[in-house]
Design a protein around this motif. Structure first.
Motif, PDB file in Angstrom:
ATOM      1  N   GLU A 186      -0.211   9.135   1.388  1.00 62.64           N
ATOM      2  CA  GLU A 186       0.908   8.223   1.176  1.00 62.64           C
ATOM      3  C   GLU A 186       0.458   6.949   0.463  1.00 62.64           C
ATOM      4  O   GLU A 186       1.185   6.416  -0.391  1.00 62.64           O
ATOM      5  CB  GLU A 186       1.575   7.890   2.504  1.00 62.64           C
ATOM      6  CG  GLU A 186       2.393   9.052   3.062  1.00 62.64           C
ATOM      7  CD  GLU A 186       3.138   8.683   4.319  1.00 62.64           C
ATOM      8  OE1 GLU A 186       2.525   8.075   5.214  1.00 62.64           O
ATOM      9  OE2 GLU A 186       4.336   9.019   4.411  1.00 62.64           O
TER      10      GLU A 186
ATOM     11  N   TYR B  53       1.977   5.960  -3.102  1.00 61.64           N
ATOM     12  CA  TYR B  53       2.651   4.668  -3.290  1.00 61.64           C
ATOM     13  C   TYR B  53       2.100   3.955  -4.519  1.00 61.64           C
ATOM     14  O   TYR B  53       2.860   3.383  -5.316  1.00 61.64           O
ATOM     15  CB  TYR B  53       2.480   3.795  -2.054  1.00 61.64           C
ATOM     16  CG  TYR B  53       3.185   2.460  -2.175  1.00 61.64           C
ATOM     17  CD1 TYR B  53       4.553   2.353  -1.938  1.00 61.64           C
ATOM     18  CD2 TYR B  53       2.483   1.313  -2.550  1.00 61.64           C
ATOM     19  CE1 TYR B  53       5.210   1.144  -2.080  1.00 61.64           C
ATOM     20  CE2 TYR B  53       3.131   0.098  -2.688  1.00 61.64           C
ATOM     21  CZ  TYR B  53       4.492   0.013  -2.455  1.00 61.64           C
ATOM     22  OH  TYR B  53       5.145  -1.185  -2.598  1.00 61.64           O
TER      23      TYR B  53
ATOM     24  N   HIS C 202      -2.463  12.569   5.794  1.00 56.95           N
ATOM     25  CA  HIS C 202      -1.175  12.043   5.358  1.00 56.95           C
ATOM     26  C   HIS C 202      -1.198  10.556   5.032  1.00 56.95           C
ATOM     27  O   HIS C 202      -0.568  10.116   4.062  1.00 56.95           O
ATOM     28  CB  HIS C 202      -0.118  12.333   6.424  1.00 56.95           C
ATOM     29  CG  HIS C 202       0.081  13.797   6.654  1.00 56.95           C
ATOM     30  ND1 HIS C 202       0.392  14.334   7.880  1.00 56.95           N
ATOM     31  CD2 HIS C 202       0.003  14.852   5.798  1.00 56.95           C
ATOM     32  CE1 HIS C 202       0.501  15.640   7.767  1.00 56.95           C
ATOM     33  NE2 HIS C 202       0.268  15.979   6.521  1.00 56.95           N
TER      34      HIS C 202
ATOM     35  N   MET D 231       5.708  11.982  -1.567  1.00 58.35           N
ATOM     36  CA  MET D 231       5.961  11.230  -0.340  1.00 58.35           C
ATOM     37  C   MET D 231       7.043  11.904   0.510  1.00 58.35           C
ATOM     38  O   MET D 231       6.960  11.918   1.745  1.00 58.35           O
ATOM     39  CB  MET D 231       6.361   9.796  -0.700  1.00 58.35           C
ATOM     40  CG  MET D 231       5.212   8.997  -1.307  1.00 58.35           C
ATOM     41  SD  MET D 231       5.685   7.337  -1.838  1.00 58.35           S
ATOM     42  CE  MET D 231       5.788   6.510  -0.254  1.00 58.35           C
TER      43      MET D 231
END
Length: 246
Positions: A64, A68, A60, A84
Motif C-alpha cells: 500500500e 500510494y 500488504h 490498492m
C-alpha cells in the motif's frame, strides 16, 4: 548519457525479475526489481511491479505504501488505485474496497476525458471495475448499489455476464427473489467454473433452499473436497443440515 548507462546496467535485473514473475517466484522478482530501483532511482516505472510483488507476498502494508507513491504519478495512478483496491479485497475490508473501486472509476473517467486512447493501457476495463464494485457493495449490504453496478458492468461489456464474478452476483441476487432461477444460474456457472469456491458455496446453499437435497449432498462433498478446512464451508453445512462423510 548517465540515464542510458543506468538503464543498461539495470536491464539484466529487470529481465531476471520478469522471469521470476513468470515462475511465481515473487520474493526473487521483488529483490531484482529493488535492484533496478537502486541502480536507476529516477525511473518511477518500477514502483508498480515492486508494489505488486509485495502484494503477492502478502506484505500488504508495504504494498500500500508503494501503491500510494505510484498513485501520485498521473500515468500510474489508475493501476496504483487498482492495486490498492485489490489489497482491500485480499484483507476482506469491504467498505474500504468499495471506496477504492469508486476511486478507480473516478480516475478512469478523468484520464479518459483527457485522452480516449488511455483505456488501452489499463489492466482492467471499466466494466470489470463496476463488477468488482458490485461485489463489494453486495458484501456491505448495499443491494441496490450492487445491482446497479452489475447492470452497468453488463451494459458496458455484455460478455462479462458469463464471467465467474458476474455469474456469482447474478445468482446471489436472483436467489433472494426466485430461488429456482438463482439455482439455475449458479448451476450453469458451476459447470463452467467447477473450481470456483464462491460459486460452489452459493450453489450448495441454493440447492437446499430449492429442495434439491440429493444434489445439495453431492455439492457439499465437492465443497469440502475443494477446501477441506474452510470454516465458512463447515458452518454452511451445519446450518443447512448437510453431513459429509464416509
Amino acid at each position: 548519457m548517465i540515464q542510458r548507462l543506468r538503464r543498461r546496467i539495470a536491464r539484466p535485473f529487470r529481465d531476471a525479475a520478469r522471469k521470476a514473475m513468470a515462475r511465481g517466484a515473487w520474493a526473487e522478482a521483488l529483490a531484482n526489481f529493488k535492484r533496478v530501483e537502486a541502480i536507476n532511482p529516477g525511473n518511477r516505472s518500477v514502483l508498480l511491479p515492486i508494489a505488486n510483488m509485495h502484494a503477492e507476498l502478502g506484505e500488504h502494508a508495504q504494498a500500500e505504501k508503494v501503491y500510494y507513491e505510484a498513485a501520485q504519478i498521473p500515468e500510474y495512478r489508475v493501476e496504483a488505485r487498482i492495486g490498492m483496491a485489490r489489497i482491500a479485497v485480499r484483507k476482506a475490508e469491504w467498505p474500504e474496497a468499495r471506496s477504492r473501486w469508486e476511486s478507480v472509476l473516478e480516475a478512469m473517467a478523468e484520464d479518459e476525458a483527457k485522452s480516449p486512447v488511455v483505456r488501452s493501457t489499463w489492466s482492467m476495463s471499466p466494466a470489470e471495475i463496476f463488477l468488482q464494485s458490485s461485489l463489494a457493495r453486495e458484501l456491505v449490504g448495499d443491494a441496490a448499489g450492487a445491482e446497479r453496478d452489475l447492470v452497468l458492468a453488463m451494459a458496458l461489456e455484455p460478455p462479462i455476464r458469463r464471467s465467474a464474478a458476474a455469474s456469482l452476483m447474478r445468482g446471489r441476487m436472483l436467489v433472494k427473489d426466485d430461488v429456482r432461477a438463482g439455482y439455475r444460474v449458479l448451476l450453469s456457472a458451476h459447470r463452467r467454473y467447477s473450481q470456483d469456491f464462491s460459486i460452489l458455496y452459493e450453489l450448495t446453499s441454493a440447492a437446499v433452499v430449492a429442495g434439491e437435497r440429493g444434489e445439495a449432498d453431492r455439492l457439499a462433498r465437492a465443497l469440502i473436497a475443494l477446501q477441506p478446512d474452510n470454516a465458512s464451508a463447515q458452518a454452511l453445512l451445519r446450518e443447512r443440515g448437510l453431513v459429509v462423510g464416509g
